[in-house]
Scaffold this motif. Structure first.
Motif, PDB file in Angstrom:
ATOM      1  N   GLN A 167     -11.889  -7.237  -2.362  1.00  0.00           N
ATOM      2  CA  GLN A 167     -11.557  -7.703  -1.021  1.00  0.00           C
ATOM      3  C   GLN A 167     -10.497  -8.782  -1.157  1.00  0.00           C
ATOM      4  OE1 GLN A 167     -14.726  -9.326   1.463  1.00  0.00           O
ATOM      5  NE2 GLN A 167     -13.653  -8.550   3.279  1.00  0.00           N
ATOM      6  N   ARG A 168      -9.406  -8.594  -0.461  1.00  0.00           N
ATOM      7  CA  ARG A 168      -8.275  -9.520  -0.571  1.00  0.00           C
ATOM      8  C   ARG A 168      -8.492 -10.723   0.336  1.00  0.00           C
ATOM      9  NH1 ARG A 168      -3.288  -6.043   0.829  1.00  0.00           N
ATOM     10  NH2 ARG A 168      -2.101  -7.355  -0.630  1.00  0.00           N
ATOM     11  N   LYS A 169      -7.681 -11.746   0.161  1.00  0.00           N
ATOM     12  CA  LYS A 169      -7.829 -12.993   0.922  1.00  0.00           C
ATOM     13  C   LYS A 169      -7.676 -12.776   2.420  1.00  0.00           C
ATOM     14  CE  LYS A 169      -6.311 -16.126  -2.762  1.00  0.00           C
ATOM     15  NZ  LYS A 169      -5.305 -17.144  -3.178  1.00  0.00           N
ATOM     16  N   ASN A 170      -6.872 -11.782   2.801  1.00  0.00           N
ATOM     17  CA  ASN A 170      -6.670 -11.533   4.237  1.00  0.00           C
ATOM     18  C   ASN A 170      -7.770 -10.654   4.847  1.00  0.00           C
ATOM     19  OD1 ASN A 170      -6.092  -9.035   3.195  1.00  0.00           O
ATOM     20  ND2 ASN A 170      -3.963  -8.954   3.911  1.00  0.00           N
ATOM     21  N   GLY A 171      -8.786 -10.328   4.019  1.00  0.00           N
ATOM     22  CA  GLY A 171      -9.922  -9.562   4.522  1.00  0.00           C
ATOM     23  C   GLY A 171      -9.815  -8.064   4.296  1.00  0.00           C
ATOM     24  N   THR A 172      -8.624  -7.541   3.962  1.00  0.00           N
ATOM     25  CA  THR A 172      -8.485  -6.104   3.695  1.00  0.00           C
ATOM     26  C   THR A 172      -9.002  -5.784   2.291  1.00  0.00           C
ATOM     27  OG1 THR A 172      -6.240  -6.385   2.836  1.00  0.00           O
ATOM     28  CG2 THR A 172      -6.476  -5.930   5.196  1.00  0.00           C
ATOM     29  N   TRP A 173      -9.153  -4.487   2.020  1.00  0.00           N
ATOM     30  CA  TRP A 173      -9.709  -4.058   0.731  1.00  0.00           C
ATOM     31  C   TRP A 173      -8.656  -3.315  -0.086  1.00  0.00           C
ATOM     32  CZ3 TRP A 173     -14.638  -4.850  -1.307  1.00  0.00           C
ATOM     33  CH2 TRP A 173     -15.515  -5.557  -0.471  1.00  0.00           C
ATOM     34  N   GLU A 174      -8.703  -3.572  -1.390  1.00  0.00           N
ATOM     35  CA  GLU A 174      -7.804  -2.910  -2.332  1.00  0.00           C
ATOM     36  C   GLU A 174      -8.638  -2.160  -3.370  1.00  0.00           C
ATOM     37  OE1 GLU A 174      -4.507  -3.936  -5.841  1.00  0.00           O
ATOM     38  OE2 GLU A 174      -5.268  -5.526  -4.520  1.00  0.00           O
ATOM     39  N   GLY A 175      -8.216  -0.922  -3.625  1.00  0.00           N
ATOM     40  CA  GLY A 175      -8.861  -0.147  -4.679  1.00  0.00           C
ATOM     41  C   GLY A 175      -7.866   0.108  -5.800  1.00  0.00           C
ATOM     42  N   ARG A 176      -8.318  -0.068  -7.041  1.00  0.00           N
ATOM     43  CA  ARG A 176      -7.439   0.150  -8.198  1.00  0.00           C
ATOM     44  C   ARG A 176      -8.080   1.151  -9.148  1.00  0.00           C
ATOM     45  NH1 ARG A 176      -6.041  -6.061  -9.985  1.00  0.00           N
ATOM     46  NH2 ARG A 176      -5.037  -6.735  -8.036  1.00  0.00           N
ATOM     47  N   ILE A 177      -7.219   1.995  -9.709  1.00  0.00           N
ATOM     48  CA  ILE A 177      -7.696   2.941 -10.707  1.00  0.00           C
ATOM     49  C   ILE A 177      -6.644   3.065 -11.796  1.00  0.00           C
ATOM     50  CG2 ILE A 177      -6.779   4.988  -9.544  1.00  0.00           C
ATOM     51  CD1 ILE A 177      -9.292   6.482 -10.490  1.00  0.00           C
ATOM     52  N   SER A 178      -7.093   3.124 -13.027  1.00  0.00           N
ATOM     53  CA  SER A 178      -6.198   3.256 -14.170  1.00  0.00           C
ATOM     54  C   SER A 178      -6.367   4.661 -14.748  1.00  0.00           C
ATOM     55  CB  SER A 178      -6.545   2.206 -15.229  1.00  0.00           C
ATOM     56  OG  SER A 178      -5.736   2.384 -16.379  1.00  0.00           O
ATOM     57  N   TYR A 179      -5.242   5.293 -15.147  1.00  0.00           N
ATOM     58  CA  TYR A 179      -5.321   6.656 -15.676  1.00  0.00           C
ATOM     59  C   TYR A 179      -4.167   6.903 -16.646  1.00  0.00           C
ATOM     60  CZ  TYR A 179      -1.436   7.993 -12.639  1.00  0.00           C
ATOM     61  OH  TYR A 179      -0.209   8.086 -12.047  1.00  0.00           O
ATOM     62  N   LEU A 180      -4.297   7.947 -17.440  1.00  0.00           N
ATOM     63  CA  LEU A 180      -3.275   8.323 -18.400  1.00  0.00           C
ATOM     64  C   LEU A 180      -2.393   9.392 -17.762  1.00  0.00           C
ATOM     65  CD1 LEU A 180      -2.369   7.779 -21.362  1.00  0.00           C
ATOM     66  CD2 LEU A 180      -3.690   9.817 -22.008  1.00  0.00           C
ATOM     67  N   ASP A 181      -1.114   9.078 -17.584  1.00  0.00           N
ATOM     68  CA  ASP A 181      -0.168  10.005 -16.968  1.00  0.00           C
ATOM     69  C   ASP A 181       0.147  11.125 -17.966  1.00  0.00           C
ATOM     70  OD1 ASP A 181       1.918  11.362 -15.808  1.00  0.00           O
ATOM     71  OD2 ASP A 181       2.939   9.557 -15.097  1.00  0.00           O
ATOM     72  N   PRO A 182      -0.213  12.383 -17.639  1.00  0.00           N
ATOM     73  CA  PRO A 182       0.019  13.490 -18.580  1.00  0.00           C
ATOM     74  C   PRO A 182       1.495  13.810 -18.791  1.00  0.00           C
ATOM     75  CG  PRO A 182      -0.737  14.342 -16.468  1.00  0.00           C
ATOM     76  CD  PRO A 182      -0.873  12.843 -16.408  1.00  0.00           C
ATOM     77  N   LEU A 183       2.349  13.414 -17.829  1.00  0.00           N
ATOM     78  CA  LEU A 183       3.780  13.698 -17.954  1.00  0.00           C
ATOM     79  C   LEU A 183       4.459  12.750 -18.925  1.00  0.00           C
ATOM     80  CD1 LEU A 183       4.716  14.397 -14.214  1.00  0.00           C
ATOM     81  CD2 LEU A 183       4.359  16.065 -16.038  1.00  0.00           C
ATOM     82  N   THR A 184       4.012  11.487 -18.949  1.00  0.00           N
ATOM     83  CA  THR A 184       4.653  10.481 -19.802  1.00  0.00           C
ATOM     84  C   THR A 184       3.762  10.024 -20.940  1.00  0.00           C
ATOM     85  OG1 THR A 184       3.865   8.672 -18.400  1.00  0.00           O
ATOM     86  CG2 THR A 184       5.982   9.671 -17.835  1.00  0.00           C
ATOM     87  N   ASP A 185       2.469  10.393 -20.897  1.00  0.00           N
ATOM     88  CA  ASP A 185       1.479   9.967 -21.892  1.00  0.00           C
ATOM     89  C   ASP A 185       1.343   8.441 -21.904  1.00  0.00           C
ATOM     90  OD1 ASP A 185      -0.462  10.820 -23.681  1.00  0.00           O
ATOM     91  OD2 ASP A 185       0.799  10.408 -25.418  1.00  0.00           O
ATOM     92  N   LYS A 186       1.573   7.825 -20.750  1.00  0.00           N
ATOM     93  CA  LYS A 186       1.422   6.379 -20.627  1.00  0.00           C
ATOM     94  C   LYS A 186       0.320   6.063 -19.615  1.00  0.00           C
ATOM     95  CE  LYS A 186       6.245   5.202 -21.683  1.00  0.00           C
ATOM     96  NZ  LYS A 186       7.482   4.550 -21.170  1.00  0.00           N
ATOM     97  N   ARG A 187      -0.319   4.903 -19.818  1.00  0.00           N
ATOM     98  CA  ARG A 187      -1.370   4.492 -18.897  1.00  0.00           C
ATOM     99  C   ARG A 187      -0.741   3.863 -17.660  1.00  0.00           C
ATOM    100  NH1 ARG A 187      -6.423   4.675 -18.467  1.00  0.00           N
ATOM    101  NH2 ARG A 187      -6.589   5.706 -20.494  1.00  0.00           N
ATOM    102  N   ARG A 188      -1.206   4.296 -16.501  1.00  0.00           N
ATOM    103  CA  ARG A 188      -0.677   3.790 -15.239  1.00  0.00           C
ATOM    104  C   ARG A 188      -1.818   3.283 -14.368  1.00  0.00           C
ATOM    105  NH1 ARG A 188       4.554   4.869 -14.707  1.00  0.00           N
ATOM    106  NH2 ARG A 188       5.484   6.608 -15.889  1.00  0.00           N
ATOM    107  N   ARG A 189      -1.458   2.452 -13.392  1.00  0.00           N
ATOM    108  CA  ARG A 189      -2.449   1.926 -12.462  1.00  0.00           C
ATOM    109  C   ARG A 189      -1.970   2.191 -11.033  1.00  0.00           C
ATOM    110  NH1 ARG A 189      -3.739  -4.375 -12.515  1.00  0.00           N
ATOM    111  NH2 ARG A 189      -1.762  -4.398 -11.393  1.00  0.00           N
TER     112      ARG A 189
END
Length: 382
Positions: free
Chosen positions: A13-35
């Motif tokens: 929950q952010r300071k302004n009251g809204t909500w943020e969702g985060r997910i981390s994954y491995l990009d199959p196209l670049t083989d790099k971890r992204r968020r």
């Protein structure tokens, strides 16, 4: 921090009251971890968005659609995927023109890919129709957009193609404009003075397209066997004449030649041989059947002009090079040729196309066919 759910990332929950969702994954196209982050006014909505992202990642789709505009993507597509494709140069030029004119401009072109909806595509179609574009042009624009966005899906910019969810615009088939045998004879009579009269005769006798006639080489013509083979088509692309192979296997075909046409081509070859000698070192040897006075290839539009001028002189309205093709087809069918033979001569991919375009026959032909059937069945019924 909210509770982390299985495979759904984290919720904050952010300071302004809204909500943020985060997910981390491995990009199959670049083989790099992204968020990836998503935002929503409530925790419940944020979790739902995060689940959708997770579902896309697990399905091998991009976590989020690209935020580039339709126009920016189409410009990239034109210079990469379209250019690298094996489409004919004329098709590439047409698709590029349709994209620049109808898709990369205005509000539609400014729409972001990640916000493009099927309803936006439907609104585009409605707008094109309102602008009085022909049904075939509207369908071509749709085809260009759908193909370009398929590449966007392939490249991971989109999860799905919104255009694929919209029904392809219809094209109402109309009977092809054709001339009677007498009208074709009148047109040929008025074209006789033209340098390219033999080319017009060839179109009238065989139904060849003007690009096929302009792209015909002597190596593809056997006057002794009275036949020719269509192996190339000539067209103007980007200000240059381009010789290319026909786009379909059926378009590459062998066509028998009637005796009067063989005589005309022999006489034409003799005249060309004399021109070659007279031009001497000015002559450019291309090996083409129809050339300029110095041997260079002829723009197919020149043949169209000859037909149009001759038709006007004969008092025939709305006739062009393609009219001669239609007239040859109708003449063959009404002369008793089997529809399969006509389809082969015209280079149609199937007899269904031939039937759709040339299904109508004259009243005289219909009456003659019924009279013949009646005679075969035993004359007057009792």
């Amino acid at each position: 921090m909210g509770k982390r759910s299985n495979g759904e990332g984290n919720l904050y929950q952010r300071k302004n009251g809204t909500w943020e969702g985060r997910i981390s994954y491995l990009d199959p196209l670049t083989d790099k971890r992204r968020r990836v982050s998503v935002y929503a006014p409530t925790q419940r909505e944020a979790r739902a968005k995060l689940r959708e992202v997770s579902k896309r990642i697990e399905g091998g789709q991009p976590a989020k659609d690209a935020a580039v505009t339709v126009a920016d993507w189409l410009k990239t597509w034109r210079t990469t995927a379209l250019e690298a494709s094996d489409r004919k140069p004329t098709t590439k030029a047409l698709y590029s023109s349709l994209s620049r004119t109808h898709l990369e401009t205005g509000a539609f072109g400014a729409t972001r890919l990640d916000r493009l909806k099927p309803s936006d595509v439907e609104a585009l179609v409605v707008g094109l129709r309102a602008a009085k574009l022909s049904e075939s042009t509207v369908r071509q624009v749709y085809t260009v957009l759908r193909g370009a966005l398929e590449i966007a899906v392939r490249d991971g910019l989109l999860a799905t193609n919104p255009v694929a969810k919209v029904r392809r615009p219809k094209v109402t088939r109309t009977e092809a404009r054709h001339l009677s045998t007498a009208e074709v004879q009148q047109l040929l009579s008025h074209a006789r003075a033209s340098r390219y009269y033999p080319a017009v005769v060839l179109m009238a006798f065989t139904g060849l397209r003007r690009g096929e006639v302009a792209g015909l080489a002597w190596a593809d013509v056997d006057l002794d066997k009275a036949e020719l083979t269509v192996r190339h088509t000539l067209s103007r692309v980007g200000g240059e004449l381009v010789l290319s192979e026909p786009k379909t296997a059926r378009s590459r075909r062998r066509i028998p030649l009637a005796a009067p046409l063989v005589a005309e081509l022999r006489a034409h070859k003799a005249r060309q041989d004399a021109e070659r000698v007279e031009a001497a070192n000015v002559w450019t040897e291309t090996g083409m059947v129809f050339t300029t006075a110095t041997g260079t290839m002829v723009d197919p539009r020149n043949m169209l002009r000859v037909v149009e001028v001759a038709a006007k002189a004969a008092g025939i309205e709305g006739a062009g090079a393609h009219t001669l093709r239609h007239s040859a087809a109708v003449g063959l069918l009404e002369g008793g040729a089997h529809i399969k033979a006509v389809a082969d001569i015209l280079g149609h991919s199937s007899i269904a196309i031939t039937g759709d375009i040339y299904g109508h026959t004259s009243d005289d032909a219909a009456r003659s066919a019924l009279d013949n059937l009646g005679a075969a069945l035993g004359g007057t019924p009792t």
